[in-house]
Scaffold this active site. Sequence first.
Site, PDB file in Angstrom:
ATOM      1  N   ASP A   1       0.829  -1.217   0.000  1.00  0.00           N
ATOM      2  CA  ASP A   1       0.000   0.000   0.000  1.00  0.00           C
ATOM      3  C   ASP A   1       0.861   1.263   0.000  1.00  0.00           C
ATOM      4  OD1 ASP A   1       0.848  -0.793   2.579  1.00  0.00           O
ATOM      5  OD2 ASP A   1      -0.509   0.687   3.458  1.00  0.00           O
ATOM      6  N   GLU A   2       0.261   2.348  -0.444  1.00  0.00           N
ATOM      7  CA  GLU A   2       0.758   3.710  -0.248  1.00  0.00           C
ATOM      8  C   GLU A   2       2.246   3.891  -0.612  1.00  0.00           C
ATOM      9  OE1 GLU A   2      -2.087   5.454   3.195  1.00  0.00           O
ATOM     10  OE2 GLU A   2      -0.397   4.268   3.918  1.00  0.00           O
ATOM     11  N   VAL A   3       2.548   3.728  -1.866  1.00  0.00           N
ATOM     12  CA  VAL A   3       3.943   3.874  -2.307  1.00  0.00           C
ATOM     13  C   VAL A   3       4.206   5.332  -2.735  1.00  0.00           C
ATOM     14  CG1 VAL A   3       5.708   3.034  -3.882  1.00  0.00           C
ATOM     15  CG2 VAL A   3       3.899   1.492  -3.084  1.00  0.00           C
TER      16      VAL A   3
END
Lengths: 595, 595
Positions: free
Chosen positions: B340-342
Amino acid sequence: MQRFLVILVVALSLQASVAEWSYQTSWYEKAREDKVARGTVWPQPRSVGTTSARFSFDPTKFKLVADSGSAAVTNKECKEIVDHALSRYADLLFWIPEDESVSVSGDETVHQLVVTVTSPCSRYPSLHSDESYRLEVPASGDATLRAQTAWGALRGLETFSQLVYEDNGKHVINRTTISDSPRFAHRGIMVDTARHFIPLPYILQNLDAMAYNKMNVFHWHMVDDQSFPFQSTTFPDLSGKGAYTKKHVYTPDDVSKVIEFARLRGIRVIPEFDSPGHMMSWGQGHPDLLTRCSPTDFQPDIYSLGPANPAREETYTFMQRLFQEIRQVFADEYFHLGGDEVNFQCWMSNEEVQQFMRQRGFPNTTVGFADLQGYHMKRILDIIYHHFPQRTRGIVWQDVFDTAIVGNDLADVSMNTIVHVWEWNHTRELARVTQAGYKALLSSCWYLNHISYGQDWPQYYGCDPQDFQGTQQQKDLVLGGEACLWGEWVDSTNFVPRMWPRASAVAERLWSPQSVTDSVAASPRMEEHRCRMVRRGIPAQPQGPSYCKYEWNIQSDLPNYRPVITSSGPRVAAAGLVHSVFLGVLVLVAVRCLP
Amino acid sequence: MQRFLVILVVALSLQASVAEWSYQTSWYEKAREDKVARGTVWPQPRSVGTTSARFSFDPTKFKLVADSGSAAVTNKECKEIVDHALSRYADLLFWIPEDESVSVSGDETVHQLVVTVTSPCSRYPSLHSDESYRLEVPASGDATLRAQTAWGALRGLETFSQLVYEDNGKHVINRTTISDSPRFAHRGIMVDTARHFIPLPYILQNLDAMAYNKMNVFHWHMVDDQSFPFQSTTFPDLSGKGAYTKKHVYTPDDVSKVIEFARLRGIRVIPEFDSPGHMMSWGQGHPDLLTRCSPTDFQPDIYSLGPANPAREETYTFMQRLFQEIRQVFADEYFHLGGDEVNFQCWMSNEEVQQFMRQRGFPNTTVGFADLQGYHMKRILDIIYHHFPQRTRGIVWQDVFDTAIVGNDLADVSMNTIVHVWEWNHTRELARVTQAGYKALLSSCWYLNHISYGQDWPQYYGCDPQDFQGTQQQKDLVLGGEACLWGEWVDSTNFVPRMWPRASAVAERLWSPQSVTDSVAASPRMEEHRCRMVRRGIPAQPQGPSYCKYEWNIQSDLPNYRPVITSSGPRVAAAGLVHSVFLGVLVLVAVRCLP
């Protein structure tokens, strides 16, 4: 000051940088450590002078002592308070475990802190107590703490204990001079023990946390609609039928313990017995006290009882006898009489009340019901001002002021009465209350039960009790305020972490100078303070990602993680805690403080 | 069923009325007791038949026994799990203290519960475990619990323990038949131990609470940007430099304890090692793993490190070796790979990464970065599917699915992978994910870290994982969900009360039939369940004004209310808890369960 060679006198807010000098870590740890200002004080003292010169402590040799030539020893009342405090702080000052501590050989060390009290002491703290102190950690010689009263000495000891920090296995302190005194005299916490019962040990734990935050009033919202845990000796049925169960009560002995525990920490205990609203639990033992709302049932039913019945003279005879007992039990001059949120609908539905209103000439309108509420509060205030005139004053919720205005009965509310502001639009209310010449307390912006996601303490921190339109004279009538934790969603499972460190924001607002307002600058001190409370056994909840070096129960067994059997078995009773504290005091005083 | 003469077969929701028959109190206590449905089960079983016929227990004589002719005794794996459970429940079944209990002489009593397991057992629970059971408390003879597996027996024992309630000093149970099985196979709790460290005893306590709620997956979000508490034997620097301190770690021994403690309660432990984002703490020991974001400093600086560096082959060699260790440590088939959330900005700023993208033909656009993220996740998925093909499957956050769609790389995400939906608009996402044929888990509406004032469990209760537009086949791809308690504002001071009973709402949603949706009807059961957890030592927070007869620490000493010294002193270590539990098991099994 005069004993220092080099000193930076820094008024406020520079305290945070103390940490910079002392804490060395690897690069990644450094990034984290930036969040913590070690050895800083919360709430921020009035004036702090500090230098980078640093001393170590040898915990096995350091002594906290009372100045034998001063009232701290010669005056009995002072001595009792100071001796208890010295033993408590002897226990709190050092925390590095033996296997992690480094020898201080070769370091300059502080040998003792000498505590001087300059005047005789009162047995109990009051609204008028002097809490100022002056603390010096000089270049050489003993550290000194000087206060006019034992209460000031308590505050100074707390500050001294907070100046101590850890540096690579050593307890150290910077050369420092602090002159300190509170901005407001009334710095309170309101605890609601009626929506949920809060067991005694948690009340005591919260008092300790209050002392760590220099708060000085425990407003005990003891009873309410839901339950009546106060065990009255005059009217045993109040708790006998109005408490949740026979175990959900505060016995006279419990109440005495709380008052004594608080006294030794310079904390006043102000009980609240709210009327005429919020009294349903009273009606369980004494239904005739309350107004029966129509439609009535044949069976008494909890849901059919409303506010106190002002039409009956017996109501006030009852209240006078109860207040007589409360007056004897509680030591403080002030007594919170409530007066909020009265259900006019129920009064309107009751024929006896309606008849009484006609007799009195109160119209059947909002003004008339305000008159009726005013009548009730006047009778209640009369009890305390006329029957216990030497030592009792009232605090009331703002509703009493507001309805007195509506009913044009302000003359019935004695000017000795403090008005406690709790509703929205508090700036307008503070202006009105103080313009009318009343003393005021603020709680509107400090309802800690109103939780939300994320960091909310800056919003409490940003609320100033003197931030309203008015003259200096009006502002001087604001005595302080209280953080309120109403109990609907709180019991012993979550009471302490929900209170702290959020109430610490209020503590600093009420103690520190008005100019201390920057919550960003305060953050590293808040972080340090939170971890300090955790280290001392207060489960203060975290404020964003971080850790404390001494975590809450990090490697110990779970706290009482077994089914709790309350009335038998080998567990230590709450009494044991107080007893142990007192015993500990005796032992520690003997070992540490006697010549 | 066949052994009952008179029985009302009530499918669901009538359970609440059990209380009505049994609890007699004075009128005012009655008003309060209406809130509690004694002896009711949470989560609501699939089918409950119950009558007003009631039996008492004689706690000194009642026995929990395994059916010696069944796999509960004859199969080694079954026996171990069942024996442990019997001793735990022997401890939980009765709680009235001796001095408050009333003799049952003359009453009809239940003498024993016989537990039968019909098939051989697996050592660990899995996604495919059968958890169904059938429980009968008949008119005469023994109560019986019959399950195909030990996991079903665990669920049935929990139900049996919840049917027991107190009536005027006696432990009683109603004649009851229950047929039960879960609606969803994956009923999880996600705990984040990276934003704050959660000490081992609290992890274990939470596992017990999960068992009391029939939840069966502990998703351990072990590491994140802020810290790396997993002590790897392959790469000691990960925690050596990435943990908050050397004490803020889970040793291999700790992890084994958690897995074993969970296994005995039928709970799977799924670790999450998130990549390529959320890895800053990895970079403290292994900076070359991560992308250096520009502008770079001469000194390594925690703030300049971004996601994993996908341009270096060493990154994947490292991950493979680490995953090899994790594969050996954790028993479950599934492994959460995050995703997630790169931070694309950091990748964009790094020349090495840019060069790699050009080589691969990834454009310097959002699509190109999605390609890059897809490349990384494909490499990670390749490790688990190709190197540990026998027993490893992946779970990924929805971002992996979303970026694969953007990059048109869906073929790289194995159909064996479960997509974990966490963002807003989850109904749309569940429809998309399941339409593409992937299995899904839901967490979007169950972020317990998002607190608000008042009672919030009904909102969790109202969220159904199959409430989206799609075919039955799509809905069947939803395996369940997880309540997530992200750790930014939570540590051991408030972790357990914030989790419970709010997570109980999710537990019922995932276990009980889809038709059980009325939170008002569920309230009295919730109240009973909350107090049951409190009585068992779980500090589940209150849900509105009330009390529990057996309050949290009502009259006992404060939990460890002294400064906690972590590495020395007489306190019992966490290991002691587990040890005691095991020892207790042996003793109790010996006393109670052997012939």
